[in-house]
Design an enzyme around this catalytic site. Structure first.
Site, PDB file in Angstrom:
ATOM      1  N   LYS A   1      72.830  58.128 -14.829  1.00 18.96           N
ATOM      2  CA  LYS A   1      71.765  57.585 -13.162  1.00 18.96           C
ATOM      3  C   LYS A   1      71.501  56.223 -14.591  1.00 18.96           C
ATOM      4  O   LYS A   1      70.671  55.786 -13.462  1.00 18.96           O
ATOM      5  CB  LYS A   1      70.368  58.783 -13.710  1.00 18.96           C
ATOM      6  CG  LYS A   1      70.421  59.752 -12.978  1.00 18.96           C
ATOM      7  CD  LYS A   1      69.436  60.488 -12.354  1.00 18.96           C
ATOM      8  CE  LYS A   1      69.773  61.960 -12.379  1.00 18.96           C
ATOM      9  NZ  LYS A   1      68.113  63.242 -12.278  1.00 18.96           N
TER      10      LYS A   1
ATOM     11  N   LYS B   1      79.207  66.120  -7.076  1.00 25.17           N
ATOM     12  CA  LYS B   1      77.979  67.539  -7.034  1.00 25.17           C
ATOM     13  C   LYS B   1      77.683  67.591  -5.847  1.00 25.17           C
ATOM     14  O   LYS B   1      76.981  66.134  -5.607  1.00 25.17           O
ATOM     15  CB  LYS B   1      77.298  67.615  -7.932  1.00 25.17           C
ATOM     16  CG  LYS B   1      76.199  68.858  -8.452  1.00 25.17           C
ATOM     17  CD  LYS B   1      75.529  67.895  -9.683  1.00 25.17           C
ATOM     18  CE  LYS B   1      74.533  67.228  -9.548  1.00 25.17           C
ATOM     19  NZ  LYS B   1      73.454  67.255 -10.557  1.00 25.17           N
TER      20      LYS B   1
ATOM     21  N   LYS C   1      70.432  66.468  -4.648  1.00 25.52           N
ATOM     22  CA  LYS C   1      68.962  65.654  -4.094  1.00 25.52           C
ATOM     23  C   LYS C   1      68.945  64.561  -3.522  1.00 25.52           C
ATOM     24  O   LYS C   1      68.213  64.110  -2.273  1.00 25.52           O
ATOM     25  CB  LYS C   1      67.458  66.829  -4.242  1.00 25.52           C
ATOM     26  CG  LYS C   1      67.732  68.432  -4.743  1.00 25.52           C
ATOM     27  CD  LYS C   1      65.855  68.536  -5.112  1.00 25.52           C
ATOM     28  CE  LYS C   1      65.813  69.081  -5.662  1.00 25.52           C
ATOM     29  NZ  LYS C   1      66.127  69.178  -7.112  1.00 25.52           N
TER      30      LYS C   1
HETATM   31  P1  TYM Z   1      67.420  69.837 -10.562  1.00 23.07           P
HETATM   32  O1  TYM Z   1      65.686  69.825  -9.779  1.00 23.07           O
HETATM   33  O2  TYM Z   1      68.112  68.992 -10.441  1.00 23.07           O
HETATM   34  O3  TYM Z   1      67.669  70.856  -9.995  1.00 23.07           O
HETATM   35  C1  TYM Z   1      67.365  72.852 -10.020  1.00 23.07           C
HETATM   36  C2  TYM Z   1      68.677  73.668 -10.323  1.00 23.07           C
HETATM   37  O4  TYM Z   1      68.960  73.934  -9.601  1.00 23.07           O
HETATM   38  C3  TYM Z   1      70.424  73.726  -9.846  1.00 23.07           C
HETATM   39  N1  TYM Z   1      71.092  72.687  -9.383  1.00 23.07           N
HETATM   40  C4  TYM Z   1      72.456  73.175  -8.749  1.00 23.07           C
HETATM   41  N2  TYM Z   1      73.741  74.415  -8.956  1.00 23.07           N
HETATM   42  C5  TYM Z   1      74.088  74.353  -8.372  1.00 23.07           C
HETATM   43  N3  TYM Z   1      75.019  73.299  -7.404  1.00 23.07           N
HETATM   44  C6  TYM Z   1      74.174  72.404  -7.214  1.00 23.07           C
HETATM   45  N4  TYM Z   1      75.275  71.240  -6.863  1.00 23.07           N
HETATM   46  C7  TYM Z   1      73.437  71.908  -8.166  1.00 23.07           C
HETATM   47  N5  TYM Z   1      72.482  70.734  -7.885  1.00 23.07           N
HETATM   48  C8  TYM Z   1      71.077  71.345  -8.276  1.00 23.07           C
HETATM   49  C9  TYM Z   1      69.823  72.943 -11.148  1.00 23.07           C
HETATM   50  O5  TYM Z   1      70.874  73.124 -12.110  1.00 23.07           O
HETATM   51  C10 TYM Z   1      68.209  73.103 -11.006  1.00 23.07           C
HETATM   52  O6  TYM Z   1      69.338  74.831 -11.997  1.00 23.07           O
HETATM   53  N6  TYM Z   1      65.989  68.690 -15.132  1.00 23.07           N
HETATM   54  C11 TYM Z   1      65.997  69.796 -14.488  1.00 23.07           C
HETATM   55  C12 TYM Z   1      64.535  70.730 -13.640  1.00 23.07           C
HETATM   56  C13 TYM Z   1      64.103  70.960 -15.495  1.00 23.07           C
HETATM   57  C14 TYM Z   1      64.243  71.997 -15.773  1.00 23.07           C
HETATM   58  C15 TYM Z   1      63.670  72.021 -17.006  1.00 23.07           C
HETATM   59  C16 TYM Z   1      65.134  73.457 -16.090  1.00 23.07           C
HETATM   60  C17 TYM Z   1      62.909  69.981 -15.904  1.00 23.07           C
HETATM   61  N7  TYM Z   1      62.867  71.152 -17.230  1.00 23.07           N
HETATM   62  C18 TYM Z   1      63.655  73.233 -17.648  1.00 23.07           C
HETATM   63  C19 TYM Z   1      65.425  74.029 -17.232  1.00 23.07           C
HETATM   64  C20 TYM Z   1      64.185  74.390 -17.906  1.00 23.07           C
HETATM   65  C21 TYM Z   1      66.626  69.534 -13.050  1.00 23.07           C
HETATM   66  O7  TYM Z   1      66.577  68.491 -12.782  1.00 23.07           O
HETATM   67  O8  TYM Z   1      67.237  70.197 -12.222  1.00 23.07           O
END
Ligand code: TYM
Length: 331
Positions: free
Chosen positions: A109, A190, A193
């Site tokens: 990023k 991947k 969003k």
């Molecule tokens: P985020 O918002 O990018 O994604 C949310 C969840 O979706 C999963 N995910 C995916 N799984 C499979 N294939 C994909 N292409 C894919 N894209 C996203 C992510 O692995 C995630 O589980 N940093 C985290 C949010 C966060 C968090 C936390 C997670 C903040 N604090 C504490 C766990 C514990 C994030 O940006 O996820």
């Protein structure tokens, strides 16, 4: 068994989010699970305030529509529990700069955003605070969060060794299939969003027509042999993982039933439409009643605060800070 996970309000939910994370949250929700809309995290990339505000509400409605039940689990918004930011600071004094610059997501990023903000670097520390505040045993996440989760464990262990045993050391869990859903047009990247790929991203709220079109146009290969093989057939492997994620089968089993890509794609589109349409329907119903989420987040913040305040008090006292009760501050 305490379960915690979170998602950023940074754009519409896609099937990667759903299969990688949310489906597991729904299947395993209990009075011991907390799920969080990580709005503080979304500030790390420049976002318009009005867009963020709308994204938070849309995401809350999406999570309810996907099946989270606030009568069963706790659903809350990160910024409404101030201990996240507070513990984040304490843990910034535990994590090292080297650990943060090594994070793959940071490198990606930061490379894409000139003049990126410091929050993009310290983000995984806030994420560790999110998890550790709730004495979490398990964190259900997709594959891309694995490195962040390892860091949360390292920080917890370092803190406990230095200041005494305050935090539960969490374990990350990923779904058996579809833990890393790839872009349908670029199956080596991947599904995301924050990347604009209209044909490559399948949204949870896509219309049946859009789903059918995107699956039909998904990039595969020309050898025509239906086999599950990420190395040589990433496009097809991605479709088989999606199929497996929605049908709870194994990708190899599914591959064995088909001899033509077209048939597989048609059945996959039908399956996804069947699984996602009820979510879209519930979403539209909930959207008509904005007060539903007001009550949910008020309740969620109250429940989350109670747990977080206890952990924060223990962590800050362990580090040598003088505790002040809220009553002292307002006296
Ligand atoms: P985020 O918002 O990018 O994604 C949310 C969840 O979706 C999963 N995910 C995916 N799984 C499979 N294939 C994909 N292409 C894919 N894209 C996203 C992510 O692995 C995630 O589980 N940093 C985290 C949010 C966060 C968090 C936390 C997670 C903040 N604090 C504490 C766990 C514990 C994030 O940006 O996820």
């Amino acid at each position: 068994m305490r379960v915690f996970s979170a998602i950023q309000p940074s754009g519409a939910l896609h099937v990667g989010n759903y299969l990688g994370a949310i489906k597991q949250w729904v299947d395993r929700q209990s009075s011991e699970s907390l799920y969080c809309v990580a709005d503080l995290h979304a500030l790390t990339l420049q976002v318009e305030p009005a867009d963020l505000r709308r994204n938070v509400d849309d995401l809350l409605i999406g999570l309810l529509a996907a099946g989270l039940d606030p009568e069963v689990c706790t659903l809350f918004v990160q910024s409404q529990v101030s201990y996240h930011a507070q513990l984040g600071w304490l843990l910034e004094c535990v994590a090292t700069h080297g650990e943060l610059t090594r994070m793959t997501q940071f490198k990606e990023k930061a490379g894409r955003h000139q003049g990126y903000r410091v929050g993009l670097l310290t983000y995984p520390v806030l994420m560790a605070a999110d998890i550790l505040l709730y004495q979490t045993d398990e964190v259900p996440v997709g594959d891309d969060q694995r490195q962040h989760l390892e860091l949360a464990r390292t920080i917890a262990e370092r803190f406990n060794n230095r200041f005494g045993s305050v935090f539960t050391v969490p374990v990350g869990t990923r779904p058996p299939t579809a833990a890393r859903v790839m872009d349908l047009q670029e199956p080596t990247r991947k599904m995301s969003k924050s990347i604009d790929s209209p044909l490559g991203t399948l949204y949870v709220l896509d219309s049946p027509d859009a789903i059918a079109r995107k699956v039909k146009k998904a990039v595969t290969d020309t050898d025509g042999d239906v086999r599950f093989d990420w190395e040589t057939k990433p496009g097809l492997a991605n479709l088989l993982e999606l199929f497996a994620g929605f049908s709870d089968e194994r990708p190899e089993e599914i591959a064995a039933r088909y001899s033509r890509y077209g048939d597989l794609k048609r059945d996959l589109a039908d399956l996804i439409i069947a699984r996602l349409s009820p979510i879209a329907e519930r979403y539209r119903a909930l959207q008509g009643d904005p007060h539903v989420i007001d009550d949910v987040v008020r309740d969620g913040a109250r429940k989350a605060n109670l747990i977080a305040q206890d952990t924060y008090a223990r962590a800050s006292a362990a580090m040598g800070l003088r505790l002040s009760s809220p009553a002292t501050l307002t006296a």
